[in-house]
Design an enzyme around this catalytic site. Structure first.
Site, short mmCIF file in Angstrom:
data_model
loop_
_atom_site.label_atom_id
_atom_site.label_comp_id
_atom_site.label_asym_id
_atom_site.label_seq_id
_atom_site.Cartn_x
_atom_site.Cartn_y
_atom_site.Cartn_z
N CYS A 6 0.85 -1.15 0.07
CA CYS A 6 -0.15 0.03 0.18
C CYS A 6 0.98 1.31 0.02
CB CYS A 6 -1.20 0.24 1.24
SG CYS A 6 -2.18 -1.23 1.37
N ASP A 424 35.31 18.88 18.30
CA ASP A 424 35.64 20.44 18.39
C ASP A 424 35.85 20.70 19.81
OD1 ASP A 424 36.19 23.08 17.46
OD2 ASP A 424 34.49 23.62 18.42
N SER A 460 35.96 43.12 18.09
CA SER A 460 36.25 41.54 17.48
C SER A 460 35.02 41.00 18.04
CB SER A 460 37.25 41.21 18.23
OG SER A 460 37.44 39.59 18.01
N GLY A 490 45.00 36.44 14.76
CA GLY A 490 44.54 37.58 15.68
C GLY A 490 43.95 38.65 15.16
N ILE A 500 47.98 48.39 17.24
CA ILE A 500 48.00 47.34 18.23
C ILE A 500 47.72 45.99 17.46
CG2 ILE A 500 47.10 46.67 20.66
CD1 ILE A 500 48.55 49.13 20.58
N ASP A 621 29.64 22.72 17.84
CA ASP A 621 28.43 23.59 18.18
C ASP A 621 27.50 23.80 17.22
OD1 ASP A 621 29.55 25.17 16.47
OD2 ASP A 621 30.48 26.60 18.04
#
Length: 735
Positions: A6, A424, A460, A490, A500, A621
């Protein structure tokens, strides 16, 4: 639907509709999942395709987007539909049984040569009386014959076709004998007993199948029907469907939280066990996320709604479980392939058996007819069709109870087959909440070092940068004149006219900035402690370093230990340097470390391991790790609160507890074992029973299978498969 044939026939009919890309029909759930181009096809065309081959369809369970509804009314409608089906089967069963019993009693003297003295009226009119009693049974069960014959005409025979042929043959033969068209014995009791046994089997099967979807009904039923909303300064009770994003909702002690949101006032503890499987209530205060359908315990609070309707976490979970239950596991392909040709093969075998016994073995017509009917009736594609979906429905439902969501049946089946599990680091093995632990200045003060680094990191979004900014919350920060993220290295920013740099050793080497030997030794020492070091410079001057640590989750070491005992290779992948990565790996017991891996390179690392012939599960994540999750054989997304990363992984661990990974693997193993048991029974039953029905034992033992016994065996074969799956309801979480 009555059997796998079916479901396959409906699939074939749906796929013929112009614009339909795919169609999966779930026999156990009485549902179909169809993907189609809505500019070409629509619900009317799908409905017509289903109804044209003799089946009905109900769209009332869908929301305005055409998805399964997550409103409480949907659970009520589904329950009512199940109850109507069961009530209808029960009524037909009772009616058929009440008329079959006198037919059986009337036929006993002839069947068993018993000296029972019936009144002369009955003896003289035995055939007519049995005809009068049998005909209403066939009439109330006419849907079997309508669907069966329609299937034969359309060259799409199913279980009803076999029943219609078997019962119809016995009835028509008896009818011809009754009115003296041909000589012979009456087979009314065979026809009516067959239908009654088949009805009994269908009734028990419907009751059992109804229990397989309890998990979904229970989830839908969790949602409250109303909410206490503050509008225009007044409190008012409104239906849950009228709640909108931005509403302020009041939740009193003991009440269910209506939808997802963020606490704005008050605090309390909330029982989230029905969503996450976590038994310990969670403390909620201002700013905390709350999940719809969870239960407020002792306090009272207000919250602002962030997700309503189909966007809530509960709705996502229900949809995920619905889709998983409607999907097909790879192991089901074998059953589907066999079922696709099964009914045609059985009809052919029954005709061959009749021809052999009647024309070649020279047996009487009644003998050959008995074999024909028994062969048609004993075959059971139902058991094969129900073997996999019933176990999948219960397995995914159990997973949802534990806070483990399987995106599809393939994930549930395949999870335990992985032999290498890659984790991770950040947010998976660790809490993903890094904090500054050490500030060591080599030029200037620690305060000025922190202030410069935090000012540079102000723009950041990286979690290490945010940790530095959070540490400097008490200091006045300067807005950087320019900002540039350097992936894998970075950032570079201009603060108070100075350039900086904040990043790793590779960044300073690239910019030819020298570090004192003492600073190098200090960096190595901190990294051996599992801390990530961030180096800071101004122009060409090295200013110092900042150490950041991310705490390992309590469940990480326990889960890794269990996985290693189960024989899995464990791998950690991270952008950290080797010393920091090895320190974390040592804490949790990881076998192998892949360090210095940029986010975009994680998927390539997964490919390399797969190229070694390993089946990989990746745990991440669900956001930054999306490419790696997609590349892995099995992607396992960490849920974390209300962000259920449904699109990223094949499996979602709602609680972010890695022990749930062990539980998910155990559930995968258990479910596959049940599927194999069911398929073994289904295939064994048909492999053994069909040759017996064809009379293979008769030359050696004189044994001939009665059509009535064949009908009873067929009816209970599918019930046994569903019942075996229902034992899964008692399964307890194992890790």
């Amino acid at each position: 639907m009555d059997c796998a044939s079916c479901a396959l026939n409906i699939e074939r009919s749906l796929k013929k509709v112009n614009g339909v890309k795919s169609a999966n029909v779930n026999l156990a759930g009485n549902s179909a999942t169809v993907e189609f181009d809505d500019s070409t096809a629509g619900l009317p065309q799908l409905k017509n395709a289903i109804e044209s081959i003799g089946y009905g369809v109900d769209f009332t369970q869908l929301d305005e987007k055409g998805k399964p509804s997550v409103q409480p009314e949907a659970a009520d409608r589904e329950k009512e539909a199940r109850e109507r089906e069961i009530t209808g089967l029960r009524s037909r069963l009772i009616f058929s049984a009440l008329l079959t019993i006198p037919i059986l009693l009337l036929s006993l003297p002839e069947m068993l040569a018993l000296p029972i003295a019936y009144p002369d009226f009955l003896v003289n009119n035995m055939a007519v009386v049995q005809f009068i009693l049998a005909t209403p049974i066939l009439y109330v069960n006419r849907v079997v014959f309508i669907k069966g014959i329609r299937g034969l005409v359309r060259m799409m025979p199913g279980m009803d076709s076999l029943v219609a042929l078997g019962v119809g043959t016995a009835y028509v033969y008896s009818l011809l004998v009754s009115f003296a068209v041909i000589p012979g014995m009456l087979y009314y009791e065979t026809a009516t007993l067959l239908l009654t046994f088949i009805l009994l089997g269908k009734y028990l099967e419907a009751v059992a199948k109804g229990k397989t979807s309890e998990a979904i009904r229970r989830l839908i039923g969790l949602q409250p029907k109303t909410a206490l909303v503050v509008r225009g300064g007044k409190e008012m009770q409104v239906p849950i469907n009228d709640v909108i994003v931005g509403d302020i909702i009041i939740v009193r002690p003991g009440e269910k939280i209506p939808v997802d949101g963020t606490v704005t006032e008050g605090e309390s503890t909330v029982d989230e066990s029905m969503i996450t499987g976590e038994s310990v209530p969670v403390h909620k205060k201002k700013g905390a996320h709350v999940i719809g359908a969870t239960i407020n315990k002792i306090g009272s609070f207000r919250f602002r709604t962030t997700r309503v309707g189909s966007d809530t976490m509960l709705a996502q979970i229900i949809r995920l479980v619905e889709e998983a239950q409607g999907s097909k596991a790879p192991i089901q392909r074998l059953a589907d392939t066999v079922s696709g040709y099964f009914v045609q093969a059985v009809i052919t075998l029954s005709l061959l058996a009749f021809s052999y016994w009647f024309f070649i073995a020279q047996q009487p017509f009644l003998f050959s007819l008995t074999i024909l009917v028994s062969t048609l009736i004993i075959a059971c594609p139902c058991a094969m069709g129900l073997a996999t979906p019933t176990a999948i429905m219960l397995g995914t439902g159990k997973g949802a109870e534990f806070g483990i969501l399987f995106k599809d049946a393939a994930a549930l089946e395949q999870l335990h087959k992985a032999n290498t599990i890659i984790f991770d680091k950040t947010g998976t093995l660790t809490k993903g909440e890094p904090t500054v632990t050490d500030i060591i200045a080599y030029s200037g003060s620690e305060k000025s070092l922190l202030q410069l680094a935090a000012s540079a990191e102000k723009s950041s979004e990286h979690f290490l940068g945010q940790a530095i900014v959070n540490k400097a919350h008490h200091l006045p920060l300067h807005k950087p004149a320019s900002f540039k993220a350097i992936p894998g290295h970075g950032i570079s920013a201009t603060v108070s006219g100075k350039r900086i740099l904040v990043g790793n050793k590779a960044l300073l080497l690239r910019e030819k900035i020298k570090m004192p030997n003492e600073a190098l030794e200090q960096m190595h020492s901190l990294e051996h402690q599992g801390k990530t070091t961030v180096l800071v410079s101004s122009g060409k001057t090295f200013l110092g370093l900042i150490a950041i640590a991310d705490t390992v989750k309590e469940s990480s070491a326990s889960a890794i230990s269990h996985l290693r005992q189960m024989g899995y290779e464990t791998v950690m992948i991270t952008g950290d340097n080797e010393r920091t990565a090895n320190a974390i790996a040592k804490q949790v017991g990881i076998d192998r470390v892949l360090a210095h891996v940029l986010p975009e390179d994680k998927a390539n690392e997964v490919k390399k391991i797969q190229a070694q012939g390993k089946k990989v599960a990746f745990v991440g994540d669900g956001i930054n790790d999306a490419p790696a999750l997609a590349q892995a054989d099995i992607g396992i997304a960490i849920g974390a609160g209300t962000d259920v990363a449904i699109e990223s992984g094949s499996v979602v661990l709602v609680k972010s507890n890695l022990n749930d990974l062990v539980a998910a693997i155990n559930l995968s193993r258990y479910t596959l074992a049940k599927i194999k048991q069911n398929l073994f029974w289904a295939f064994s039953y048909n492999t053994i029973s069909i040759p017996i029905a064809m009379g293979i034992l008769f030359p050696f033992t004189g044994f001939l299978l009665s059509p009535v016994v064949a009908g009873a065996a067929m009816a209970f074969s599918s019930v046994s498969v569903v019942t075996n799956s229902l034992f899964m309801r008692g399964y307890r979480k194992k890790f």
